[in-house]
Design an enzyme around this catalytic site. Sequence first.
Site, short mmCIF file in Angstrom:
data_model
loop_
_atom_site.label_atom_id
_atom_site.label_comp_id
_atom_site.label_asym_id
_atom_site.label_seq_id
_atom_site.Cartn_x
_atom_site.Cartn_y
_atom_site.Cartn_z
N GLY A 272 74.97 -18.45 31.01
CA GLY A 272 73.97 -17.39 30.98
C GLY A 272 73.61 -17.10 29.54
O GLY A 272 74.23 -17.64 28.61
N ARG B 284 74.89 -11.85 25.96
CA ARG B 284 75.05 -10.49 26.49
C ARG B 284 74.60 -10.36 27.95
O ARG B 284 74.16 -9.30 28.39
CB ARG B 284 74.31 -9.46 25.64
CG ARG B 284 74.59 -9.49 24.16
CD ARG B 284 75.88 -8.76 23.83
NE ARG B 284 76.01 -8.47 22.42
CZ ARG B 284 76.48 -9.31 21.51
NH1 ARG B 284 76.83 -10.52 21.86
NH2 ARG B 284 76.59 -8.94 20.25
N SER C 270 81.26 -13.03 30.13
CA SER C 270 82.70 -12.85 29.88
C SER C 270 83.32 -11.85 30.85
O SER C 270 84.40 -12.09 31.39
CB SER C 270 82.93 -12.40 28.44
OG SER C 270 82.53 -13.41 27.55
N GLY D 74 85.92 -18.46 19.35
CA GLY D 74 85.21 -17.78 18.28
C GLY D 74 86.02 -17.65 17.01
O GLY D 74 87.24 -17.51 17.04
N HIS E 252 86.05 -7.95 22.95
CA HIS E 252 86.66 -8.76 24.01
C HIS E 252 88.16 -8.45 24.14
O HIS E 252 88.68 -8.32 25.25
CB HIS E 252 86.45 -10.25 23.75
CG HIS E 252 85.10 -10.75 24.13
ND1 HIS E 252 84.73 -10.96 25.43
CD2 HIS E 252 84.03 -11.08 23.38
CE1 HIS E 252 83.48 -11.40 25.48
NE2 HIS E 252 83.04 -11.48 24.23
N ARG E 253 88.85 -8.32 23.02
CA ARG E 253 90.29 -8.00 23.05
C ARG E 253 90.51 -6.62 23.67
O ARG E 253 91.40 -6.43 24.49
CB ARG E 253 90.87 -8.03 21.64
CG ARG E 253 91.10 -9.41 21.13
CD ARG E 253 91.75 -9.37 19.75
NE ARG E 253 91.93 -10.71 19.23
CZ ARG E 253 91.83 -11.05 17.98
NH1 ARG E 253 91.56 -10.12 17.07
NH2 ARG E 253 92.00 -12.29 17.59
N ASP E 254 89.71 -5.65 23.24
CA ASP E 254 89.84 -4.29 23.77
C ASP E 254 89.59 -4.26 25.27
O ASP E 254 90.30 -3.57 26.01
CB ASP E 254 88.87 -3.34 23.06
CG ASP E 254 89.25 -3.07 21.61
OD1 ASP E 254 90.37 -3.43 21.20
OD2 ASP E 254 88.39 -2.51 20.89
#
Length: 176
Positions: free
Chosen positions: A11, A14, A18, A39, A53-55
């Site tokens: 896609g 944004r 993910s 990344g 992404h980690r959060d």
Amino acid sequence: MVRGKLVFITGGVRSGKSNFAEHYLMNEQAKRNVYVASGVAVDDEMNERIKRHRDDRENYPVEWVTIEQPRRFEEVVQQINQGDGILWDCVTTWLANELYEGQIEEVEKQLYVAIDQLLEKAKVVVIVSNEVLDEPLSKYESVVLYQKWIGRIHQKLVERADHAFEMEYGLSHQWK
């Protein structure tokens, strides 16, 4: 031994890829959730994306193991346990990293071997990639080369996949 399931998700930037991939993998209830990140924090924007992404993963009810693997994807195989769930985010970033190093034909071959090896170990492998082929071909030779490689890799991954999704505006469309 049963082969793991391969899921391909693509896609635009944004589009919700993910988030969709993370929830898809968590619903598979694998023994361990492994996030393979391609990344590299080369600027403030990428630093922020990686942090976000980690959060996000820290707020989920399951534990995630993160493997930073911007190049040489085949090295991930040795870190995977039987029954793991794998989310690789993302192919387009990985390919850009690899293109700078050359030898892309060999790298592409190694990619498919690594995915086959992962499918022998993992319960599910979810692969995320960006859709970059909706735009006209670039006038820059290096960008055209990138578009050629990513298009071919996408086609081969979808051919091998059990399921293929395209994300747009946070909504998924299942193509396969």
